[in-house]
Enzyme design. Structure first.
Site, PDB file in Angstrom:
ATOM      1  CE  LYS B  80      -3.947   1.851   2.680  1.00  0.00           C
ATOM      2  NZ  LYS B  80      -4.776   1.630   3.899  1.00  0.00           N
ATOM      3  CB  SER B 155      -8.124   3.472   2.962  1.00  0.00           C
ATOM      4  OG  SER B 155      -7.225   2.878   3.880  1.00  0.00           O
ATOM      5  CB  SER B 179      -8.268   0.667   5.879  1.00  0.00           C
ATOM      6  OG  SER B 179      -8.987   1.870   5.876  1.00  0.00           O
TER       7      SER B 179
END
Lengths: 99, 502
Positions: B80, B155, B179
């Site tokens: 990420k 997210s 997330s």
């Protein structure tokens, strides 16, 4: 549209947050932030008298690192992402006299 | 789907260890998949082709020289884009960090390297991990591989989408309020949020520091066990990292838990839940019961989820979570000032405060602005007690509920999300509606517990449904074993979307 936060408060929070806002933005944020803050008010339904606030789920005590020198960033590494530099310093506009 | 990208991480690791597949061969297979599908999925901010090829070549050379290989040797893994890497950019999908090159690598990513992994790219996210759909990214909107008109969740939407579409063997995400777990559920993959402190946060760009944890997204539970074991552990560079040993989760994961007691929280199964998801979770509970587990009812009163006549959801935990997260965010994001790093807005700027305020206005997207402003408000003089301190008290009540529940059961079972993946644009007009996508996951962060989302099956529309297993602090092994039990008894595992099948 909620009035929990008015446009003057939004402008004040913008100053505290160091974020410039246009008039249109401030107007839109007043409605959005107001609705969210009103939702936060839901917590007032709960009796929390005598409850100890919990800032961290895992209660850690002071963690101290040994006072031993180690490698750190070189000035060039530390300044590599700066928008402006002057020698080994970060360069900024005048600070004195500003509010 | 070619042969290599159809393998799990554990399988590919075995094939590389025996020499059946080379690290470079594995990487090229994934790069080929990316060439083909990335234009539809948009999972990556940056594919690190050169870095990955160099690393893969090194792994192959090490094997040829007879040097020992790590447990992730040659495995292409996506990271990420809010974890610092000393190669490529670290943008947090924000304009303010669009050109930021981190001077060091996050501990969790360093641990991947030490295990031989090949970091193949940086995955898209909601800006600064603030969102539940990846639509708040300033880079691009990632698509759900199961239906590209829908969001991947967020997210960690890029991480979930690239694992789901087999554009990486596995990925790292971060989870502040759901997330990792919610996008894992939306994309039909496994996502684990470890106990707070289990994985070092050093080099993870901070959002809500008392809530943030890094964890894996993988195609099955065994892979999640392997990756969790690799990235977990004490780190002196993160003072909140737990100083305790790491179990061999992979070695334990296939051993079922005898007499497993599964708790169903009453307050999570209300009218607020999509009936299809409720039925799927009930079926899962039934399968566990048939296999010998005990199902018990437990109560989490302060995490209760209600729906009003119009179907609007509400929960004390959501209000508590957003106050805590936004307060911490307003403090953490004060560092973006246009001076030390990041975007500087300087046209006609007179003084330093104007420079700060202009840089931030130009660099932050609308959701980040909202959260910083709300956090500033809840921490400001006159409102601190009414909001921030009140939320910290409610946070303790939420944690106490979990402590009591775990006196009656070993793990909790509940949905990961109240709905399956929603359509792009469906919730962007109303920030509050978007916040409620996290309603089943946020209490776990507030209480610092480990939670794993695994696919329970597909809904009537063919979209993945996720279920969440939650355990007491440092029970990663137990929730992984319980999750693996479900894979075995249900046969539901390694779901592959149509897009990645050909």
């Amino acid at each position: 549209m909620s009035n929990a936060i008015d446009i003057d408060q939004v402008r004040h929070i913008g100053v505290l947050s160091r974020i410039e806002l246009t008039d249109d933005q401030a107007r839109e944020l007043a409605g959005q932030l107001g609705a969210i803050v009103e939702y936060f008010g839901k917590l007032n339904e709960l009796d929390t008298d005598g409850v100890e606030p919990m800032a961290h789920a895992v209660e850690t005590h002071n963690v101290l690192a040994g006072d031993t020198p180690g490698e750190s960033l070189t000035p060039d590494e530390a300044l590599a992402n700066a928008a402006a530099r002057d020698g080994d310093f970060f360069k900024v506009p005048k600070v004195i006299g500003d509010s | 789907m070619n042969g290599i990208v159809g393998l799990s991480t554990v399988e590919l690791s075995g094939a590389i260890a025996t020499g059946e597949v080379s690290a470079s061969g594995a990487l090229e297979a994934y790069l080929e998949a990316i060439d083909k599908l990335e234009p539809q999925v948009h999972a990556y901010n940056e594919v690190l082709v050169d870095h990955a090829r160099t690393t893969a070549t090194e792994i192959d050379a090490a094997r040829a020289a007879g040097r020992p290989l790590g447990p992730l040797a040659g495995i292409p893994i996506a990271v990420k884009d809010n974890m610092c890497t000393a190669y490529g950019k670290t943008t947090c999908s924000s304009k303010i960090l669009a050109n930021f090159k981190a001077p060091y690598t996050a501990t969790a990513v360093e641990k991947l390297h030490a295990a031989g992994a090949v970091v193949i790219g940086k995955a898209n996210l909601d800006e600064f991990a603030m969102g539940s759909s990846t639509e708040n990214s300033a880079t691009k909107a990632t698509r759900n591989p199961w239906d590209t008109a829908r969001v991947p969740g967020g997210s960690s939407g890029g991480s979930a989408a690239c694992v789901s579409a087999r554009l990486a063997a596995a990925a790292l995400g971060s989870d502040t309020g759901g997330s990792i777990r919610q996008p894992a559920a939306f994309c039909g993959v496994v996502g684990l949020k470890p106990t707070y402190g289990r994985v070092s946060r050093y080099g993870l760009v901070a959002y809500g520091s008392s809530l943030d944890q890094i964890g894996p997204l993988t195609v099955d539970v065994s892979d999640a066990a392997l990756l969790t074991a690799v990235i977990a552990g004490h780190d002196t560079r993160d003072s909140t990292s737990a100083d305790r040993g790491v179990e061999d989760y992979l070695a334990e994961v296939d051993t079922p838990i005898e007499n497993l007691r599964i708790g169903l929280p009453d307050e999570f199964f209300t009218d607020a839940l999509d009936p299809g998801i409720g039925e799927a979770i009930a079926r899962a509970a039934g399968l566990y019961k048939d296999a010998g587990s005990e199902i018990v009812n437990v109560s989490l009163p302060h995490s209760r989820i209600d729906a009003d006549a119009e179907g609007n959801l509400s929960s004390y935990a959501v209000a508590c979570y957003y106050i805590v997260a936004m307060s911490e965010a307003s403090s953490n994001l004060a560092r973006y000032d246009g001076v030390h790093y990041g975007h500087r807005g300087e046209k006609d700027v007179e003084g330093i405060v104007e420079l700060f305020s202009r840089s931030r206005a130009e660099g932050f997207g609308p959701e980040v602005v909202r959260r910083i402003m709300l956090g500033t408000y809840t921490l400001s003089s006159g409102y601190y007690d009414a909001y921030y301190n009140k939320a910290l008290k409610v946070r303790r009540l939420i944690k106490n509920d979990f402590d009591r529940a775990f006196e009656k059961c070993d793990v909790l079972l509940c949905p990961t999300s109240p709905t399956t993946a929603f359509e792009i644009g469906e919730k962007t007009d109303d920030p509050l509606t978007m916040y409620l996508a996290d309603i089943y996951t946020i209490s776990v962060n507030l209480a610092g517990l480990p939670g794993v989302s695994i696919p329970v099956g597909l809904d009537a529309g063919g979209l993945p449904v996720g279920m969440q297993l939650i355990g007491p602090p440092f029970s990663e092994s137990a929730i992984l074993r319980a999750a693996r039990m479900y894979e075995k008894i249900s046969g539901v595992t390694r779901l592959v979307p149509e897009i990645a099948r050909t």
